[in-house]
Design a protein around this motif. Structure first.
Motif, mmCIF file in Angstrom:
data_model
loop_
_atom_site.group_PDB
_atom_site.id
_atom_site.type_symbol
_atom_site.label_atom_id
_atom_site.label_comp_id
_atom_site.label_asym_id
_atom_site.label_seq_id
_atom_site.Cartn_x
_atom_site.Cartn_y
_atom_site.Cartn_z
ATOM 1 N N PRO A 235 3.876 43.410 27.274
ATOM 2 C CA PRO A 235 2.688 43.159 25.999
ATOM 3 C C PRO A 235 1.390 43.651 25.958
ATOM 4 C CG PRO A 235 3.454 40.648 26.436
ATOM 5 C CD PRO A 235 4.494 41.682 27.482
ATOM 6 N N ARG B 96 14.224 35.287 31.457
ATOM 7 C CA ARG B 96 14.016 36.152 30.529
ATOM 8 C C ARG B 96 12.759 36.748 31.439
ATOM 9 N NH1 ARG B 96 14.171 33.246 26.030
ATOM 10 N NH2 ARG B 96 12.455 33.083 25.775
ATOM 11 N N LEU B 97 12.222 37.746 30.503
ATOM 12 C CA LEU B 97 11.403 39.179 31.041
ATOM 13 C C LEU B 97 10.129 39.202 29.754
ATOM 14 C CD1 LEU B 97 12.885 41.841 32.681
ATOM 15 C CD2 LEU B 97 11.789 39.854 34.007
ATOM 16 N N PRO B 98 8.928 39.414 29.664
ATOM 17 C CA PRO B 98 8.165 39.399 28.888
ATOM 18 C C PRO B 98 8.500 40.955 28.327
ATOM 19 C CG PRO B 98 6.933 39.674 30.791
ATOM 20 C CD PRO B 98 8.237 39.215 31.335
ATOM 21 N N ILE B 99 9.489 41.631 27.919
ATOM 22 C CA ILE B 99 9.338 43.060 27.522
ATOM 23 C C ILE B 99 10.528 42.574 26.106
ATOM 24 C CG2 ILE B 99 10.883 44.839 28.689
ATOM 25 C CD1 ILE B 99 9.801 44.152 31.021
ATOM 26 N N GLU C 54 2.111 25.349 28.650
ATOM 27 C CA GLU C 54 1.910 26.392 29.489
ATOM 28 C C GLU C 54 3.150 27.483 29.234
ATOM 29 O OE1 GLU C 54 1.339 27.785 33.221
ATOM 30 O OE2 GLU C 54 -1.464 28.076 32.753
ATOM 31 N N VAL D 100 5.368 33.059 23.364
ATOM 32 C CA VAL D 100 4.376 34.457 23.067
ATOM 33 C C VAL D 100 4.489 36.037 23.848
ATOM 34 C CG1 VAL D 100 1.967 35.556 23.116
ATOM 35 C CG2 VAL D 100 2.575 33.301 22.921
ATOM 36 N N HIS D 101 4.916 35.756 24.809
ATOM 37 C CA HIS D 101 5.741 37.214 25.722
ATOM 38 C C HIS D 101 7.173 36.720 25.620
ATOM 39 C CE1 HIS D 101 1.660 35.836 27.029
ATOM 40 N NE2 HIS D 101 1.808 37.168 26.528
ATOM 41 N N LEU D 102 7.704 36.144 26.432
ATOM 42 C CA LEU D 102 9.072 35.964 27.004
ATOM 43 C C LEU D 102 10.084 36.299 26.018
ATOM 44 C CD1 LEU D 102 9.372 33.794 29.725
ATOM 45 C CD2 LEU D 102 8.279 36.190 29.847
ATOM 46 N N ARG D 103 11.115 37.322 25.842
ATOM 47 C CA ARG D 103 12.261 37.295 25.278
ATOM 48 C C ARG D 103 13.606 37.857 25.648
ATOM 49 N NH1 ARG D 103 8.805 36.316 22.583
ATOM 50 N NH2 ARG D 103 7.362 36.850 21.413
ATOM 51 N N GLU D 104 14.264 37.356 24.446
ATOM 52 C CA GLU D 104 16.243 37.854 24.499
ATOM 53 C C GLU D 104 16.556 39.123 25.058
ATOM 54 O OE1 GLU D 104 18.130 35.714 25.628
ATOM 55 O OE2 GLU D 104 16.120 33.936 25.404
ATOM 56 N N ASN D 105 15.489 39.864 23.946
ATOM 57 C CA ASN D 105 15.564 40.833 23.655
ATOM 58 C C ASN D 105 17.279 41.639 23.922
ATOM 59 O OD1 ASN D 105 14.796 43.416 23.815
ATOM 60 N ND2 ASN D 105 14.540 44.204 26.217
ATOM 61 N N ASP E 139 3.476 30.487 26.762
ATOM 62 C CA ASP E 139 4.579 31.737 27.318
ATOM 63 C C ASP E 139 5.996 32.101 26.984
ATOM 64 O OD1 ASP E 139 3.894 33.918 29.545
ATOM 65 O OD2 ASP E 139 5.242 32.547 30.736
ATOM 66 N N ASP E 140 6.548 31.064 26.900
ATOM 67 C CA ASP E 140 7.707 31.687 26.389
ATOM 68 C C ASP E 140 7.512 32.059 25.159
ATOM 69 O OD1 ASP E 140 10.468 31.451 27.467
ATOM 70 O OD2 ASP E 140 11.063 30.233 25.376
ATOM 71 N N ALA F 147 -3.117 41.265 23.847
ATOM 72 C CA ALA F 147 -1.818 40.861 24.771
ATOM 73 C C ALA F 147 -0.283 40.632 24.035
ATOM 74 C CB ALA F 147 -1.623 40.519 25.361
ATOM 75 N N PHE G 7 0.979 37.499 31.933
ATOM 76 C CA PHE G 7 1.276 36.948 30.885
ATOM 77 C C PHE G 7 0.917 35.172 30.536
ATOM 78 C CE2 PHE G 7 3.603 41.035 31.166
ATOM 79 C CZ PHE G 7 2.742 41.474 30.987
ATOM 80 N N ARG G 8 1.092 34.966 31.917
ATOM 81 C CA ARG G 8 1.779 33.054 31.241
ATOM 82 C C ARG G 8 0.308 32.196 31.632
ATOM 83 N NH1 ARG G 8 2.601 29.711 35.546
ATOM 84 N NH2 ARG G 8 2.815 31.508 37.033
ATOM 85 N N THR G 9 -0.260 33.619 32.936
ATOM 86 C CA THR G 9 -1.910 32.401 33.500
ATOM 87 C C THR G 9 -2.394 33.526 32.538
ATOM 88 O OG1 THR G 9 -2.003 35.028 34.878
ATOM 89 C CG2 THR G 9 -0.500 32.606 35.685
#
Lengths: 84, 417
Positions: free
Chosen positions: B342, B249-252, A34, A41-46, A38-39, B412, B398-400
């Motif tokens: 997302p 780290r953020l989902p942004i 997971e 698909v979603h988390l970003r260095e941005n 998650d890393d 998403a 987002f993770r779940t």
């Protein structure tokens, strides 16, 4: 902003479709868990500064490109084929 | 100092010599109970509600620039509560109620104008979708009126109703939607927080967040180390960089959204009008300028300015919808830096670090959320638990995969909102 496609030469940005950070080209294995997904698909260095992202030359040759550019100045450093 | 008509009259007759700066400019102390990183609209409203609702006044707001100099002064000032999905719906409904009492609450004129917002539709399918949205808004206790073509014509006679590609079928009117003066919102909250004892520290850039044993200890800044029991990050546009100071780290992904304003004109556009099919929306400021914008440029950017293709697209959409404004001269255009999540919805939550909280991910809708976000974030920090209006703005959704709020129904995924 203009991008120099390695196959087509310098083209207007409207020919390209932005997909996101270049990490998208490195998909984890299906069973890598997971956190890894998650890393991916979603988390970003941005970053504010140099970044690498994935573009698709949708109105051109159809190549997937890795663009190294600056998110603050909009300067484009390199454009490479994602396949290489 | 309380503002009143009598006070304005008295000052007017005595050369306006009695007005004082409305907030102090204190140096930071070495320790606070709570430090809020970010002196934008959301940070200031958080500080205000911490003091007003929870009696917490040993609080500092740290702003790297000056109060009102960030996104709170760079938006298109629209205030509305026309969301569809649970999570967003109750939050924006609550925020709009706070807006409606804001001027009295702050004793400050934020020029909140409920002039009505109309979302246009151009097909049978879109009519059904807007009817459904309107019903969701009514179920939430807010207001929505489905207008047919002639109903829209009564409000907006200047539109091109018979455009070949996008003929106007009708619109969803949200009468309580409107605009507010963005700078005044920042100034009003700043004055309210300062007056209750909160230190608003300007020119104070946070350079590090100290964490020890999984608990936040304070922050390092360009004006020295500040210890704090609790720290709130509320820096939309720069969330990723500040969160990285705490190893998160953020989902942004940060994107650019352009906006435009014309020369001042006599009153012509009485409402907020949005033309979704062309990604165009517009209102007229009280100074007379037409304020309008479109969609994201759609690539990650911190440049605070956009590229020409989106400018051209927005102008084309404007001419498609309302040729009447074709001779207005554009005075300025600019870009705001958007925290894009997302699913296109925000985050107000605890982090994995004790005492560290985050409020971020406002995408292109942060201005209308200023009161609601501050109210909910103050509650989260003070009570260490979410306020009911923002309980679904979870960082882990987002993770779940549970509780995603994707208003556009596109998925998403980062490049889709």
């Amino acid at each position: 902003m203009r991008l120099r496609c390695p196959l087509c030469g310098e083209r207007d940005i409207r020919e390209f479709s932005y997909t996101g950070a270049a990490v998208l080209a490195h998909r984890p294995a299906p069973d890598s868990g997971e956190a890894a997904w998650d890393d991916y698909v979603h988390l970003r260095e941005n970053p504010a500064g140099e970044t690498r992202d994935l573009w698709y030359h949708v109105s051109g040759c159809g190549a997937w490109l890795v663009v190294t550019r600056d998110t603050v100045s909009h300067a484009v450093h390199t454009v490479e084929l994602a396949a290489q | 100092m309380r503002y009143s008509a009598l006070r304005i009259l008295k000052e007017g007759l005595t050369g306006n010599r009695g007005w004082k700066p409305v907030w102090r400019d204190p140096a930071p102390k070495s320790e606070y109970d709570i430090v809020i990183i970010g002196g934008g609209g959301h940070g200031l409203s958080t500080a205000y509600y911490l003091a007003k609702e929870h009696g917490l006044t040993n609080v500092a707001v740290l702003e790297k620039g000056y109060i009102g100099g960030g996104n709170v002064g760079r938006n298109t000032t629209i205030v509305r509560a026309n969301y569809f999905l649970p999570g967003n719906s109750e939050f924006y409904s609550h925020s709009l109620k706070l807006w409606e009492g804001l001027e009295t609450d702050l004793n400050y004129n934020v020029m909140h104008s409920q002039r009505g917002l109309i979302n246009l539709f151009h097909s049978d399918g879109q009519r059904d979708a807007f009817a459904r949205r309107g019903n969701a808004m009514i179920n939430r206790g807010d207001d929505a009126v489905l207008l047919d073509r002639e109903g829209v014509r009564k409000h907006l006679p200047y539109l091109d109703f018979d455009n070949v590609r996008f003929p106007i079928y009708g619109g969803l009117l949200h009468p309580r939607g409107g605009t507010a003066r963005h700078d005044a919102v920042a100034w009003g909250y700043a004055r309210g927080a300062d007056g209750r004892g909160v230190d608003l520290v300007q020119n104070c850039e946070v350079t590090g967040i100290d964490v020890n044993g999984g608990k936040v200890q304070g922050v390092r800044t360009s004006r020295g180390v500040i210890r704090a029991k609790k720290v709130g990050i509320v820096v939309a546009g720069r969330s990723g960089q500040v969160a990285a100071m705490a190893g998160m780290r953020l989902p942004i992904e940060s994107h650019i959204l352009q906006a435009f304003v014309t020369e001042g004109l006599k009153p012509v556009i009485d409402h907020v009008v949005s033309f979704g099919m062309g990604h165009f929306y517009i209102s007229q400021s009280d100074k007379g300028g037409l304020v309008f914008g479109g969609d994201l440029d759609f690539y990650a950017s911190y440049a605070a300015r956009g590229n020409l293709p989106m400018k051209e697209h927005v102008m084309e959409a404007a001419m498609t919808l309302m040729p009447v404004i074709g001779k207005a001269k554009v005075l300025r255009s600019w870009g705001g830096i958007m925290d894009m999540t997302p699913d296109g919805s925000p985050i107000i939550d605890r982090t994995g670090i004790d005492g560290l909280y985050i409020d971020c991910g406002w995408c292109y809708g942060g201005f209308k959320a200023v009161p609601g976000s501050g109210f909910a974030f103050a509650h989260l920090i003070a009570q260490d638990g979410p306020h009911a209006s923002a309980a679904k703005f979870r960082l882990d959704r987002f993770r779940t995969g549970r509780g995603l709020m994707d208003e556009e129904g596109t998925g998403a995924q980062h490049n889709l909102h």
